[in-house]
Design a protein around this motif. Structure first.
Motif, mmCIF file in Angstrom:
data_model
loop_
_atom_site.group_PDB
_atom_site.id
_atom_site.type_symbol
_atom_site.label_atom_id
_atom_site.label_comp_id
_atom_site.label_asym_id
_atom_site.label_seq_id
_atom_site.Cartn_x
_atom_site.Cartn_y
_atom_site.Cartn_z
ATOM 1 N N ASP A 88 34.671 47.486 1.704
ATOM 2 C CA ASP A 88 35.676 46.418 1.770
ATOM 3 C C ASP A 88 36.714 46.708 2.864
ATOM 4 O O ASP A 88 37.710 46.009 2.986
ATOM 5 C CB ASP A 88 36.372 46.232 0.425
ATOM 6 C CG ASP A 88 37.118 47.478 -0.021
ATOM 7 O OD1 ASP A 88 37.086 48.508 0.708
ATOM 8 O OD2 ASP A 88 37.733 47.444 -1.096
ATOM 9 N N ALA A 89 36.481 47.763 3.630
ATOM 10 C CA ALA A 89 37.293 48.116 4.796
ATOM 11 C C ALA A 89 38.740 48.513 4.482
ATOM 12 O O ALA A 89 39.516 48.789 5.389
ATOM 13 C CB ALA A 89 37.279 46.998 5.847
ATOM 14 N N ASN A 122 42.185 40.983 1.999
ATOM 15 C CA ASN A 122 41.926 40.739 0.573
ATOM 16 C C ASN A 122 42.007 42.065 -0.178
ATOM 17 O O ASN A 122 41.499 43.070 0.295
ATOM 18 C CB ASN A 122 40.533 40.167 0.360
ATOM 19 C CG ASN A 122 40.333 38.875 1.117
ATOM 20 O OD1 ASN A 122 41.201 38.005 1.104
ATOM 21 N ND2 ASN A 122 39.205 38.751 1.798
ATOM 22 N N LYS A 123 42.658 41.998 -1.333
ATOM 23 C CA LYS A 123 42.827 43.254 -2.075
ATOM 24 C C LYS A 123 42.169 43.173 -3.448
ATOM 25 O O LYS A 123 42.120 42.109 -4.052
ATOM 26 C CB LYS A 123 44.315 43.564 -2.219
ATOM 27 C CG LYS A 123 44.973 43.832 -0.874
ATOM 28 C CD LYS A 123 46.492 43.809 -0.944
ATOM 29 C CE LYS A 123 47.100 43.562 0.418
ATOM 30 N NZ LYS A 123 47.119 42.149 0.824
ATOM 31 N N PRO A 124 41.676 44.297 -3.926
ATOM 32 C CA PRO A 124 41.049 44.293 -5.253
ATOM 33 C C PRO A 124 42.104 44.070 -6.337
ATOM 34 O O PRO A 124 43.282 44.339 -6.093
ATOM 35 C CB PRO A 124 40.422 45.684 -5.348
ATOM 36 C CG PRO A 124 41.160 46.526 -4.363
ATOM 37 C CD PRO A 124 41.708 45.606 -3.313
ATOM 38 N N GLN A 153 29.559 42.527 8.976
ATOM 39 C CA GLN A 153 28.375 42.658 8.118
ATOM 40 C C GLN A 153 27.829 44.091 8.087
ATOM 41 O O GLN A 153 27.409 44.590 7.047
ATOM 42 C CB GLN A 153 27.329 41.665 8.643
ATOM 43 C CG GLN A 153 25.950 41.798 8.059
ATOM 44 C CD GLN A 153 25.968 41.564 6.543
ATOM 45 O OE1 GLN A 153 26.838 40.868 6.031
ATOM 46 N NE2 GLN A 153 25.034 42.195 5.847
ATOM 47 N N ASP A 154 27.842 44.757 9.230
ATOM 48 C CA ASP A 154 27.274 46.114 9.302
ATOM 49 C C ASP A 154 28.093 47.114 8.488
ATOM 50 O O ASP A 154 27.560 48.030 7.882
ATOM 51 C CB ASP A 154 27.186 46.575 10.753
ATOM 52 C CG ASP A 154 26.280 45.673 11.572
ATOM 53 O OD1 ASP A 154 25.131 45.451 11.146
ATOM 54 O OD2 ASP A 154 26.730 45.171 12.620
ATOM 55 N N LEU A 155 29.403 46.919 8.522
ATOM 56 C CA LEU A 155 30.274 47.791 7.718
ATOM 57 C C LEU A 155 30.060 47.501 6.244
ATOM 58 O O LEU A 155 29.936 48.399 5.419
ATOM 59 C CB LEU A 155 31.743 47.483 8.013
ATOM 60 C CG LEU A 155 32.422 48.083 9.198
ATOM 61 C CD1 LEU A 155 33.902 47.731 9.136
ATOM 62 C CD2 LEU A 155 32.241 49.593 9.164
ATOM 63 N N ASN A 156 30.048 46.225 5.950
ATOM 64 C CA ASN A 156 29.939 45.789 4.569
ATOM 65 C C ASN A 156 28.631 46.249 3.934
ATOM 66 O O ASN A 156 28.595 46.675 2.783
ATOM 67 C CB ASN A 156 30.069 44.265 4.520
ATOM 68 C CG ASN A 156 29.951 43.735 3.112
ATOM 69 O OD1 ASN A 156 29.010 43.010 2.787
ATOM 70 N ND2 ASN A 156 30.887 44.110 2.256
ATOM 71 N N SER A 214 33.108 38.307 -4.758
ATOM 72 C CA SER A 214 33.588 39.639 -4.413
ATOM 73 C C SER A 214 33.060 40.096 -3.057
ATOM 74 O O SER A 214 33.809 40.590 -2.217
ATOM 75 C CB SER A 214 33.217 40.604 -5.543
ATOM 76 O OG SER A 214 32.593 41.744 -5.049
ATOM 77 N N ASN A 215 31.778 39.887 -2.824
ATOM 78 C CA ASN A 215 31.266 40.384 -1.556
ATOM 79 C C ASN A 215 31.783 39.589 -0.366
ATOM 80 O O ASN A 215 31.984 40.129 0.716
ATOM 81 C CB ASN A 215 29.749 40.460 -1.547
ATOM 82 C CG ASN A 215 29.292 41.551 -0.599
ATOM 83 O OD1 ASN A 215 29.770 42.677 -0.697
ATOM 84 N ND2 ASN A 215 28.453 41.207 0.352
ATOM 85 N N MET A 216 32.022 38.311 -0.580
ATOM 86 C CA MET A 216 32.564 37.502 0.511
ATOM 87 C C MET A 216 33.960 38.014 0.905
ATOM 88 O O MET A 216 34.293 38.111 2.076
ATOM 89 C CB MET A 216 32.632 36.051 0.078
ATOM 90 C CG MET A 216 32.784 35.101 1.227
ATOM 91 S SD MET A 216 33.165 33.460 0.623
ATOM 92 C CE MET A 216 34.885 33.631 0.206
#
Ligand SMILES: *[C@@H]1O[C@H](CO)[C@@H](O)[C@H](O)[C@H]1NC(C)=O
Ligand SMILES: *[C@@H]1O[C@H](CO)[C@@H](O)[C@H](O)[C@H]1NC(C)=O
Ligand SMILES: *[C@@H]1O[C@H](CO)[C@@H](O)[C@H](O)[C@H]1NC(C)=O
Ligand SMILES: *[C@@H]1O[C@H](CO)[C@@H](O)[C@H](O)[C@H]1NC(C)=O
Length: 619
Positions: free
Chosen positions: A416-417, A437-439, A475-478, A446-448
């Motif tokens: 989520d970076a 965006n924070k948890p 996308q690659d990080l995610n 959630s993934n978006m």
């Protein structure tokens, strides 16, 4: 008729306090009529007639009422009527000691937990029991402040770090004899920089804090070191039997993403389920009655089906005990028979101290995992890869900077970076937190939400940090594409390192060549051979690193311990271990590993020289 549990050191302290209150003339004896007062002072309430009976009993004998007699009386009471009130009296105190003015900058009060101190002292005493280098301070008395004095010369800390992650500290680099303020400082540098290299967050703690025994900082660091050691094997790639914890409908990847804490909880519940008991949700509230612990011990105790390991039958009769504290004591007696009575006292169980109970369970897991690798045909064993050295180094680096949440699994924990944003801030790239965006993330999207973060992280890298991120998308990080994630992490670490040099050099731009020429200049002036680049083959012997250390701090390298020519692979590694530890000892915060030097990994080699240059510029 059960014997009363012994009076613990903590209880004894309370009793002593009460006794001194009543013993006003301080002669160690109080009048027998004062029994009522002293019991009240100790918060032990008894019916008046009982106290009068006891006083009568006392006056029949010529014995004086001194402190020993008083504790004897209390001990007698403990098994009987006051057990309940006694427990209340001592649990009332949270066991937190306040230490005033330990932080000069803020002048705030810091507290530390007495029970943690006791737990760590006992753990260290046992772990280093046979180490001849620690004889001067071990065993420490858990009831005094021995720990804080003992940590002052850095030796115990170095040893504990090396126990948590084997081979982190080269034995030859610890100063052991005839310690002076200078050689103590070196030991503390070695300890702190090594702690950092294994992923401890050591940003707010310095050698001074250890030397002066600042309690909360010492305990905080020790807990990190101990935890890293306890958690080392709670990891699928290190213990394939953990697959037994896989649940229906879950993929191996799901399991691999769990933190050590989550895995431990799952492990405990796995065994509790086998025992037909209810689940627990945490190692605090849910273990206070010792019942889960009893069942867990019973499940994992050796059954005699493994060769060479005699069975140990856990005595479960303590489950019938009505009193929580006594039950905890009886449960710990059983843990002791398994050699696992560590970290917790009965009161820590009853109070549900989360930290110490976590450590207790982790240690139990390490000793008796009692899991069998399932013979399941569907499992793709090849997908369980341990982390590479490079991945571990990045992870330790970011954890040592105190990123939150702590990164246990490099790819899964940064999908989520959030951690990447924190690293950007460390390299002075401003992050617009309103865009992040924070948890907790909404379940359905959630993934978006995480992906949006990753896109922003890549954007910041390209636009603000001016990184080379060709072909990298959020996308690659995610999704945790290894190569591409590592490419970003490397640029973050590299920038972080260069920033330190630039700050030291009044903001002048630093590139690889700047470092190489500084290194060569220094080596030349010291009459040593130079390097052509960070790929120079001579680096595999570590001699250029060792020579540079000796140039920065003349006389520091003991060349008599080293082989300098015609080295075998083993001798190269031997030199590299010494070089990395020496770099840390003279004050360079090096994250690279000895193997990086032996294999001449240019990126990690660059960080080693950069850290040494930073150390040189600071001199
Ligand atoms: C560190 O651990 C390694 C491997 O366990 C051991 O050989 C070495 O002597 C230890 N060093 C210290 C300083 O304890
Ligand atoms: C532990 O779990 C129980 C439920 O099983 C819950 O009531 C309690 O609040 C939890 N305690 C902590 C500290 O999380
Ligand atoms: C990661 O990205 C690279 C470059 O786009 C690609 O070649 C590689 O197949 C990707 N790896 C995975 C596992 O998707
Ligand atoms: C190497 O650099 C250090 C730190 O700048 C300096 O103190 C030392 O004198 C240099 N050594 C030589 C031989 O120039």
């Amino acid at each position: 008729n059960m014997a009363a549990p012994p009076i613990t050191a903590e209880e004894l302290e309370d009793l002593r306090e009460a006794f001194t209150k009543i013993d006003v003339d301080n002669d160690g004896v109080i009048s027998k009529d004062e029994l009522d007062a002293v019991l009240k002072a100790a918060n032990l309430s008894l019916p008046g007639y009982r106290v009068r009976e006891m006083i009568q009993e006392l006056s029949k004998s010529s014995e004086e009422l001194n402190f020993d007699k008083f504790t004897e009386i209390v001990h007698g009471l403990k098994s009987a009527e006051v057990a309940k009130t006694f427990k209340k009296a001592i649990t009332k105190k949270e066991g937190i000691c306040n230490v005033a003015g330990t932080s000069e900058q803020t002048g705030t009060q810091h507290s530390y937990s007495e029970e943690e101190k006791v737990a760590f002292v006992n753990w260290i005493n046992k772990a280093l029991e046979k180490d001849p280098d620690c004889k001067h301070v071990l065993p420490m008395d858990p009831n005094t402040n021995d720990l804080f004095t003992a940590m002052g010369d850095g030796i115990v800390l170095c040893k504990m770090i090396n126990l948590s992650v084997a081979d982190t500290i080269d034995e030859r680099t610890i100063n052991k004899k005839k310690l002076t303020p200078f050689t103590i400082q070196e030991n503390l540098n070695l300890a702190l920089n090594s702690a950092s290299a294994i992923g401890c967050h050591v940003v707010n703690i310095g050698a001074e804090d250890l030397k002066e025994g600042r309690q909360h900082l010492v305990l905080g660091l020790l807990w990190q070191v101990i935890k890293i050691g306890l958690f080392a094997d709670i990891e699928l790639s290190r213990n394939e039997a953990l697959i037994a914890l896989l649940r229906d409908g879950e993929s191996l990847e799901d399991l691999m993403k769990l933190s050590p804490e989550e895995l431990l909880l799952r492990w405990a519940n796995y065994h509790l389920e086998e025992a037909g008991c209810g689940k627990i949700n945490n190692f605090s509230n849910d273990i206070k009655d010792s019942k889960a612990y009893y069942n867990l011990l019973n499940q994992v105790a050796p059954k005699g089906d493994e060769e060479g390991i005699p069975p140990i039958a856990v005595d479960m009769s303590g489950l019938r005990e009505k009193d929580d504290l006594k039950r905890a004591e009886l449960m710990l007696d059983q843990a002791e028979r398994l050699g696992c009575r560590q970290f917790v006292m009965p009161t820590d169980v009853v109070r549900g101290n989360p930290k110490l109970n976590l450590a207790f369970v982790a240690n139990l897991f390490n000793k008796y995992p009692a899991l069998k690798k399932p013979e399941n045909q569907d499992i793709d064993w090849s997908s369980i890869e341990g982390e590479t050295r490079e991945e571990r180094t990045f992870r330790n680096w970011m954890n040592s900077l105190g990123v939150n949440p702590r990164v246990n699994h490099l790819y899964a924990d940064i999908d989520d970076a959030l951690v990447i944003f924190q690293l950007y801030e460390k390299i002075k790239v401003p992050v617009d937190w309103d865009r992040v965006n924070k948890p907790p993330y909404p379940k359905l999207s959630s993934n978006m939400k995480k992906l949006e973060n990753c896109n922003y992280a890549v954007e910041l890298g390209k636009k603000e940090a001016k990184f080379s991120l060709v072909g990298i998308a959020g996308q690659d990080l995610n999704a945790g594409n290894r190569t591409l994630t590592l490419a970003l992490l490397w640029q973050l670490m590299r920038r972080y390192t260069l920033n330190i040099l630039e700050d030291l050099g009044d903001g002048q731009k630093v590139i690889d060549d700047t470092i190489v020429s500084w290194v060569n200049d220094n080596l030349t002036r010291a009459g040593k051979s130079t390097i052509s680049s960070f790929k120079d083959g001579s680096i595999s012997t570590s001699m250029p690193v060792l020579d540079l250390i000796d140039a920065i701090q003349p006389g520091s390298i003991r060349y008599d311990l080293l082989k300098t020519e015609d080295l075998t692979e083993e001798e190269k590694l031997n030199n590299a271990k010494y070089a990395i530890s020496m770099a840390r000892k003279i004050g360079a915060r090096v994250y690279a590993l000895p193997e990086d030097l032996v294999e001449v990994k240019p990126k990690m080699v660059m960080t080693v020289f950069a850290c040494l240059m930073a150390r040189g510029l600071r001199a």
